[in-house]
Design a protein around this motif. Structure first.
Motif, PDB file in Angstrom:
ATOM      1  N   VAL A   1     -15.771 -19.905   4.171  1.00 45.72           N
ATOM      2  CA  VAL A   1     -16.186 -18.503   4.040  1.00 45.72           C
ATOM      3  C   VAL A   1     -17.442 -18.406   3.191  1.00 45.72           C
TER       4      VAL A   1
ATOM      5  N   GLU B   1       0.814  -1.223   0.000  1.00 44.83           N
ATOM      6  CA  GLU B   1       0.000   0.000   0.000  1.00 44.83           C
ATOM      7  C   GLU B   1       0.845   1.269   0.000  1.00 44.83           C
TER       8      GLU B   1
ATOM      9  N   SER C   1     -11.691 -15.500   9.821  1.00 33.31           N
ATOM     10  CA  SER C   1     -11.201 -15.644   8.440  1.00 33.31           C
ATOM     11  C   SER C   1     -10.724 -14.303   7.898  1.00 33.31           C
ATOM     12  N   PHE C   2     -11.424 -13.231   8.265  1.00 30.89           N
ATOM     13  CA  PHE C   2     -11.066 -11.927   7.706  1.00 30.89           C
ATOM     14  C   PHE C   2     -10.029 -11.190   8.531  1.00 30.89           C
TER      15      PHE C   2
ATOM     16  N   LEU D   1      -8.589  -6.426   1.914  1.00 31.91           N
ATOM     17  CA  LEU D   1      -9.753  -7.315   1.889  1.00 31.91           C
ATOM     18  C   LEU D   1     -10.601  -7.109   3.130  1.00 31.91           C
TER      19      LEU D   1
ATOM     20  N   PRO E   1     -12.525   1.407   0.448  1.00 29.32           N
ATOM     21  CA  PRO E   1     -12.963   0.814  -0.830  1.00 29.32           C
ATOM     22  C   PRO E   1     -14.475   0.967  -1.011  1.00 29.32           C
TER      23      PRO E   1
ATOM     24  N   ARG F   1     -10.829  -4.414   4.852  1.00 27.71           N
ATOM     25  CA  ARG F   1     -11.546  -3.131   4.734  1.00 27.71           C
ATOM     26  C   ARG F   1     -12.754  -3.264   3.824  1.00 27.71           C
TER      27      ARG F   1
ATOM     28  N   LEU G   1     -16.575 -11.226  -2.293  1.00 25.76           N
ATOM     29  CA  LEU G   1     -15.395 -11.342  -1.432  1.00 25.76           C
ATOM     30  C   LEU G   1     -14.689 -12.681  -1.626  1.00 25.76           C
ATOM     31  N   LEU G   2     -15.419 -13.653  -2.153  1.00 29.67           N
ATOM     32  CA  LEU G   2     -14.818 -14.972  -2.335  1.00 29.67           C
ATOM     33  C   LEU G   2     -13.661 -14.938  -3.321  1.00 29.67           C
TER      34      LEU G   2
ATOM     35  N   ALA H   1      -6.860 -11.955   6.978  1.00 26.61           N
ATOM     36  CA  ALA H   1      -6.765 -11.649   5.544  1.00 26.61           C
ATOM     37  C   ALA H   1      -5.985 -10.340   5.354  1.00 26.61           C
TER      38      ALA H   1
ATOM     39  N   ALA I   1      -5.092  -6.465   4.618  1.00 29.46           N
ATOM     40  CA  ALA I   1      -5.808  -5.290   5.128  1.00 29.46           C
ATOM     41  C   ALA I   1      -6.860  -4.793   4.138  1.00 29.46           C
TER      42      ALA I   1
ATOM     43  N   PHE J   1     -14.468  -5.928   3.256  1.00 22.81           N
ATOM     44  CA  PHE J   1     -15.468  -6.707   3.990  1.00 22.81           C
ATOM     45  C   PHE J   1     -16.217  -5.800   4.969  1.00 22.81           C
TER      46      PHE J   1
END
Lengths: 96, 816
Positions: free
Chosen positions: B265, A11, B294-295, B302, A62, B304, A71-72, B298, B300, B306
């Motif tokens: 998931v 990032e 799970s998140f 992803l 986002p 966010r 999301l998958l 993951a 960062a 979610f």
């Protein structure tokens, strides 16, 4: 979905790193061979190409998803070797 | 209940004798069995056996126990069935074989195939087939048959079981080598292990990502066999993995282990979506709780996405966010969570979103996530300002206020948060990052909110901060025009035009200069002085040696003998310290304007002054596009003492020499320049080539070509496209001569477009440096023009020498 993930970038990447990652990704997914992949790469590059774009993404992104199943995409389908045990337990109807 | 009272309470098991006879018990037990109450039937049978022991009671007990065992097996409670069966067999030894047969399925289910295999080992073929069919639908691990002591090692079933068991272990533990599955080819299609063979092939294809082969093998497995139970799991592990059914725990565990977190998931997301759609907050929270691990692990971005999506849907379905925030590890204290909440609230109500953003700002600056100044905080403040409705009345309506004054009063008193002060937000943004975007927003705000004076002031501040921006100038132009300040508007217009293109400014300077010169020539000296005063306001008037030129004009415009003439003369002399430059400027103006030049004090300039004056004059008059007559003696003196010139002066003399059509000056200046170390050394090579191109001799032409090619190569490397263009233009003039060179046995020169190596370039530079003589340059421009006219012959326009050579060996006379 996440432009940084699409281009494989940290990032904190700067303009030079973004451009280099974009060109590298293009070589792996040229538009004539992978139009969908090229589209994603191009969208990711447009979202990250300059400081202002990255700032906008960081502060105002986002964009939320209306369908959570999108999301998958971030969880790739894997196929691990786990030995016979779990398969046999599934056959027998037993959990660990 | 106390132990004393428990002891006093009659036990359920200790029942009083009922006094019923066997027949009554039979009816009761059969009734219970009919109602599928096998447990109560067993209890009744035991009571009957105690009260009325005998064969009939025993038969009733066996009947009840049999039903009970069958019931347990039907519910998959095979271990319980086996435990009950072993008690019954012990209690009723006469019925051992009957119960042994009854308990066979339980034995298979719990891994005890011994009994079945024992029978199979000695059974008739028909019975064997039946037993194999049962095994096929109940055997959950081929290793049970592979390792049984009941069958001899040479028994075909045992051999097949061993092969299948080993291959199953291999295919689930790692990639199989090519041809490994050949070991299973011996298993016949009708064998009870044939479905296992197909399952192993399906697994092999699965790990090779050959999904079509997986499906083809799965479809051939009979549905009633044990391996068929894995088909749904395998299908779920392959795309499209969109089956809505929730798998049983054992299969879910398998899918999670083999397929990674994706399947888990997916199930959790489906549960969450379902709960949200049903607006069931409790179930939605449960789904989120299960998904968080799970998140959390993951990336960062992803995480966010979610959270942003979760907040968005949470608010959309009107669920209370408080419980959700409690679930999140960092909750309210995480600035990023606050930011996502603020973004979500923007879809609902601007005032809520504004306050959420304010909370984010406070939190982010406190934690150091956001600097207190800089582009990031400025963008956030700008974004907050943009949340306000464009209509001022709409803002007041939302806040239920009557006027702006009331709004400010409430902010001052603390009843409203300070973030509702829009101009304050914008001014904070400007203080943090005074970029055009922020200024534009400030100007627009005051314009919209009825304060044009303030808007104009902001535009002027914008102009001061960013003088190159045209937009604030245009805004001030329109604003001043609206309020009738025409003079100011005209000034803005002039400034705006200037900024359109630098050529505009240069053109104005030239036009004004031409105007002043014409007026001097026409004797309108007062008007000329006016023009000169305007010229002196131009930015260009202070650049380079323009001031010297303007001083000379001013002197010329001063009336001869008037009070102004002497001061102007002194100003000129003081402003242009170099007597050579003074003389050149005045001589040039005198010739151009046809005016009498005031006499200059006699001077004996040094070599340095000659070189400096000539270089500056060339630069000035080239920029002015005015002719510069230079005495030949001055040129010669300059050429003879070039070693005293600075590198910058040499550059100016190279260019000036070509402009003055004095290639010798350029040639010599370039030669001296090549002996210096200069990053722009290729320009000396270019000048050398351009000077040599003016020579007619072949050798000079060859040298010119080489110098130009080398200069172009070096300029290209230095990205000096102007020099590249000049070299290419000069090289283009050589092409027509190649053909004639070939006629004289001189090889064609290498293609002028081919690049040169560093060695070649270094050699050319060394050769030029070592040159001592001066080539024969053509005469002055006037004479060349005459020659050009006289040389108009049909066809070629070639140098004279070439024609002489062409015709020297021909037997006939020249036709012209």
């Amino acid at each position: 979905m996440d432009p940084f993930a699409v281009l494989g970038l940290d990032e904190n990447a700067d303009d030079e790193a973004v451009r280099a990652a974009y060109l590298h990704a293009l070589r792996l997914a040229p538009p004539d061979r992978d139009p969908e992949g090229f589209r994603r790469i191009r969208e990711a590059y447009e979202a990250l190409r300059d400081v202002e774009s990255r700032l906008t993404l960081r502060l105002f992104g986002p964009a939320p998803l209306n369908d959570l199943n999108e999301l998958l995409e971030a969880f790739p389908a894997e196929r691990h070797y786990v030995g016979p045990g779990p398969w046999l337990q599934a056959l027998q109807g037993r959990s660990r | 209940m106390s132990k004393r009272r428990q002891a006093q309470r009659p036990s359920r098991r200790t029942r009083q004798p009922s006094g019923l006879d066997v027949a009554t018990w039979r009816r009761r037990i059969e009734s219970l069995l009919t109602q599928d109450k096998s447990r109560e039937a067993v209890e009744a049978a035991k009571q009957c056996l105690k009260e009325c022991p005998g064969v009939e009671a025993e038969e009733l007990a066996i009947q009840a126990y049999t039903a009970r065992i069958l019931s347990l097996q039907a519910h998959g409670m095979h271990q319980e069935a086996q435990a009950l069966g072993s008690i019954v067999r012990e209690r009723f030894p006469a019925y051992q074989s009957q119960f042994a047969l009854l308990l066979q399925p339980s034995g298979l289910a719990t891994g005890d195939v011994e009994a079945l295999l024992t029978e199979l080992a000695t059974a008739e073929p028909a019975r064997q087939r039946e037993l194999e069919r049962r095994l096929a639908s109940t055997l959950t691990d081929p290793a049970m048959v592979a390792h049984t002591a009941v069958l001899p090692d040479a028994h075909p079933l045992k051999g097949m079981a061993r092969a299948v068991s080993e291959m199953f272990t291999a295919v689930t533990s790692g990639p199989l080598p090519a041809g490994a599955l050949v070991a299973l080819d011996a298993i016949p299609r009708q064998s009870l292990f044939a479905p296992w063979k197909l399952l192993i092939r399906a697994l092999d294809a699965f790990y090779r990502h050959d999904d079509a082969a997986v499906l083809a093998n799965l479809e051939r497995i009979p549905a009633e066999t044990v391996p068929a139970r894995l088909a749904p799991a395998l299908r779920r592990l392959m795309p499209p993995d969109d089956s809505p059914a929730v798998p049983v725990p054992a299969v879910a565990a398998l899918i999670e282990q083999v397929g990674g977190p994706r399947s888990l998931v997916r199930t959790q997301l489906a549960q969450l979506t379902q709960a949200l759609t049903a607006r069931d907050g409790r179930k939605a929270l449960a789904a989120v709780r299960s998904m968080l691990p799970s998140f959390q692990s993951a990336p960062a971005a992803l995480r966010r996405t979610f959270l942003a999506s979760l907040f968005h849907l949470w608010y959309r379905y009107n669920l209370s966010p408080e419980q959700l925030l409690k679930l999140l590890p960092s909750g309210h204290s995480d600035p990023d969570i606050l930011r996502l909440i603020a973004l979500t609230l923007e879809h609902l109500e601007w005032a809520f979103a504004l306050q959420a953003w304010d909370r984010y700002l406070t939190s982010a600056t406190a934690t150091g996530q956001l600097a207190s100044t800089g582009p990031e905080i400025a963008r956030v403040l700008l974004h907050m300002a943009q949340l306000f409705p464009p209509d001022r009345e709409a803002v007041l309506d939302t806040l239920e206020l009557d006027s702006e004054q009331q709004l400010h009063r409430q902010i001052r008193s603390g009843r409203l948060p300070a973030c509702f002060d829009r101009p304050a937000l914008l001014e904070r943004a400007r203080a943090a990052d005074p970029v055009a975007q922020v200024f534009r927003a400030l100007v627009a705000h005051y314009e919209q909110w009825g304060d044009p004076k303030r808007a104009e002031a902001e535009a002027e501040a914008w102009h001061r901060a960013h003088p190159q921006d045209l937009e604030p100038v245009l805004y001030v132009l329109r604003a001043t025009e609206r309020r009738g300040a025409i003079r100011k508007a005209l000034n803005c217009l002039a400034e705006a035009i200037d900024r359109v293109h630098p050529e505009v400014r240069q053109s104005r300077f030239r036009l004004l200069l031409a105007g002043a010169e014409r007026r001097i020539k026409e004797g309108k000296l007062a008007l000329a002085l006016d023009d000169l005063r305007r010229l002196e306001q131009e930015t260009r008037a202070s650049e380079g040696d323009y001031p010297a030129y303007l001083l000379a004009l001013r002197w010329l415009a001063a009336l001869p003998g008037s009070d102004m003439a002497v001061p102007q003369a002194e100003a000129f002399a003081n402003g242009v310290a170099n007597p050579v430059l003074q003389s050149l400027i005045l001589e040039a103006l005198g010739a151009t304007l046809k005016v009498a030049i005031p006499p200059l004090p006699k001077a004996n300039p040094s070599h340095e002054q000659v070189l400096d004056g000539l270089a500056r004059a060339c630069t000035l008059f080239r920029a002015l596009d005015r002719p510069l007559p230079v005495p030949a003696a001055l040129l010669k003196r300059a050429e003879q003492h070039l070693e005293q010139a600075s590198t910058a002066q040499l550059h100016a003399l190279c260019t000036g020499g070509l402009w003055l059509e004095r290639p010798a000056l350029t040639y010599h200046a370039a030669g001296h320049g090549l002996g210096r170390t200069d990053p722009l050394g290729y320009r000396f090579l270019l000048a050398r080539g351009q000077a040599l191109a003016a020579c007619q001799a072949y050798e000079a032409q060859d040298r010119a070509r080489s110098c130009l090619r080398a200069a172009r190569e070096l300029a290209s490397r230095a990205r000096d496209m102007e020099a590249v263009r000049d070299a290419s233009t000069a090289l283009d003039t050589f092409e027509g001569l190649d053909m004639f060179r070939a006629m004289f046995g001189r090889p064609l020169e290498p293609d002028t477009e081919a690049s040169m190596s560093q060695e070649e370039i270094a050699q050319i530079i060394a050769q030029e440096r070592s040159r001592r003589g001066t080539p024969q340059f053509p005469a002055t421009a006037a004479r060349r023009k005459t020659r050009r006219t006289a040389r108009r012959r049909p066809g070629f326009g070639l140098p004279d020498e070439l024609f002489e050579d062409l015709f020297s060996f021909m037997p006939f006379e020249r036709p012209f």
